[in-house]
Design a protein around this motif. Structure first.
Motif, PDB file in Angstrom:
ATOM      1  N   ASP A 175       0.828  -1.211   0.000  1.00 40.91           N
ATOM      2  CA  ASP A 175       0.000   0.000   0.000  1.00 40.91           C
ATOM      3  C   ASP A 175       0.863   1.261   0.000  1.00 40.91           C
ATOM      4  N   ILE A 181       3.914   1.663  -1.163  1.00 41.06           N
ATOM      5  CA  ILE A 181       4.496   1.843  -2.494  1.00 41.06           C
ATOM      6  C   ILE A 181       3.450   2.389  -3.468  1.00 41.06           C
ATOM      7  N   GLN A 182       2.269   1.808  -3.440  1.00 43.24           N
ATOM      8  CA  GLN A 182       1.238   2.233  -4.385  1.00 43.24           C
ATOM      9  C   GLN A 182       0.778   3.670  -4.133  1.00 43.24           C
ATOM     10  N   ARG A 183       0.797   4.087  -2.887  1.00 40.49           N
ATOM     11  CA  ARG A 183       0.382   5.451  -2.552  1.00 40.49           C
ATOM     12  C   ARG A 183       1.426   6.488  -2.972  1.00 40.49           C
ATOM     13  N   TYR A 184       2.694   6.186  -2.711  1.00 39.99           N
ATOM     14  CA  TYR A 184       3.722   7.217  -2.834  1.00 39.99           C
ATOM     15  C   TYR A 184       4.706   6.991  -3.979  1.00 39.99           C
ATOM     16  N   TYR A 185       4.932   5.736  -4.364  1.00 34.06           N
ATOM     17  CA  TYR A 185       5.911   5.436  -5.414  1.00 34.06           C
ATOM     18  C   TYR A 185       5.348   4.376  -6.366  1.00 34.06           C
ATOM     19  N   PRO A 186       4.271   4.669  -7.055  1.00 34.67           N
ATOM     20  CA  PRO A 186       3.585   3.630  -7.834  1.00 34.67           C
ATOM     21  C   PRO A 186       4.404   3.049  -8.978  1.00 34.67           C
ATOM     22  N   GLN A 187       5.514   3.690  -9.345  1.00 37.99           N
ATOM     23  CA  GLN A 187       6.355   3.135 -10.410  1.00 37.99           C
ATOM     24  C   GLN A 187       7.536   2.319  -9.856  1.00 37.99           C
ATOM     25  N   GLN A 188       7.587   2.174  -8.535  1.00 36.97           N
ATOM     26  CA  GLN A 188       8.657   1.385  -7.925  1.00 36.97           C
ATOM     27  C   GLN A 188       8.357  -0.102  -8.067  1.00 36.97           C
ATOM     28  N   LYS A 189       9.295  -0.854  -8.612  1.00 36.60           N
ATOM     29  CA  LYS A 189       9.107  -2.293  -8.740  1.00 36.60           C
ATOM     30  C   LYS A 189       9.339  -2.979  -7.396  1.00 36.60           C
TER      31      LYS A 189
END
Length: 287
Positions: free
Chosen positions: A259, A261-269
């Motif tokens: 969550d 990652i998806q909120r703040y860095y959605p392009q992070q693998k």
């Protein structure tokens, strides 16, 4: 013990490891639970913090605290070329695992913090197979180059000679750079060291820490937020959370990691590996 089956286990898992062809510029990864990871590349197979036994049960003479059985039993590990230990806590340096693994893989070298050497010799591992290391030294074992990195398992622990008790490792294997953090919190010096390393894969604990667990002797690590922020700061291509799945009283919900990652860095693998699962990673840094 909860009857949660591994994705792949036993002979099936070992056969997959043997059959997996790893091209140049790639590394194969298997997760075995907690912080136990296997890397393969450049003709080498290395185990990091293998915790494959039910040793806590052996020590406490009580019911197993594991949420799932190990995908491999120690005596089944015949393919280890090197075994890395980050520190001397039982779920990272497990005598029951290492004794049988050392016998099953007589070719394996063992790398550990300096103060762990007697713990390995005490269980019968020959001294010439053991390489005691400290933070900041770069070494090579076969095709593998690695650098130990100082870790704070809440705090630094350093002996009179300056040897750190808690280490992570930066592995350079087959054209891929992997950071396995061991147990640590995030801190400025760690971030500064790692941002120089061009990390492809960052494997980071996310179980966190708090007063209640510390009072029970459970020393903590970074939480999901710290892990993501550290991974972002150092420019890691892929983030892999660890240390959240095995012990009921010291876990974290990995959905928080996802969550955040998806909120703040959605392009992070990122990749969440289940026990016994294989991942093949190809570096994109030079493409």
């Amino acid at each position: 013990m909860a009857s949660i089956p591994a994705y792949r286990s036993g002979a099936s898992l070992l056969n997959q490891m043997a059959a997996t062809a790893v091209p140049v510029g790639a590394v194969a990864v298997w997760h075995l639970g907690q912080e136990s990871v296997v890397l393969k590349g450049g003709g080498m197979t290395i185990y990091i913090d293998p915790y494959l036994s039910d040793s806590v049960n052996e020590v406490t003479n009580g019911q197993s605290p594991r949420k799932f059985a190990s995908p491999l039993q120690p005596h089944e590990v015949t393919n280890a070329d090197a075994v890395f230990i980050t520190h001397d806590h039982l779920d990272h340096l497990d005598p029951w695992t290492l004794k049988d693994l050392a016998a099953a893989s007589p070719q394996a070298a063992f790398v550990c913090p300096v103060h762990c050497i007697p713990m390995l010799t005490d269980i019968g591992i020959a001294r010439e197979r053991i390489h005691g290391v400290n933070a900041g030294q770069t070494h090579r074992v076969g095709a593998l180059q690695f650098t130990p990195v100082a870790a704070k398992h809440e705090e630094f622990t350093v002996d009179a000679d300056g040897n750190h008790a808690f280490l992570g490792y930066v592995f350079r294997l087959n054209g891929v750079t992997v950071y396995h953090a061991g147990d640590t919190i995030g801190f400025r010096e760690l971030a500064e060291e790692l941002e120089k390393q061009d990390i492809d894969i960052a494997m980071l604990p996310i179980n966190g820490r708090d007063f209640a667990r510390f009072a029970k002797g459970l020393v903590g690590n970074m939480d999901f937020r710290e892990a993501v922020e550290l991974g972002r700061h150092i420019g890691a291509d892929l983030l892999v959370p660890l240390h959240y799945d095995l012990f009921e009283k010291n876990t974290e919900n990995p959905a928080y990691f996802v969550d955040y990652i998806q909120r703040y860095y959605p392009q992070q693998k990122f990749k969440m590996l289940v026990p016994g699962e294989r991942m093949l990673y190809l570096s994109e840094r030079d493409e």
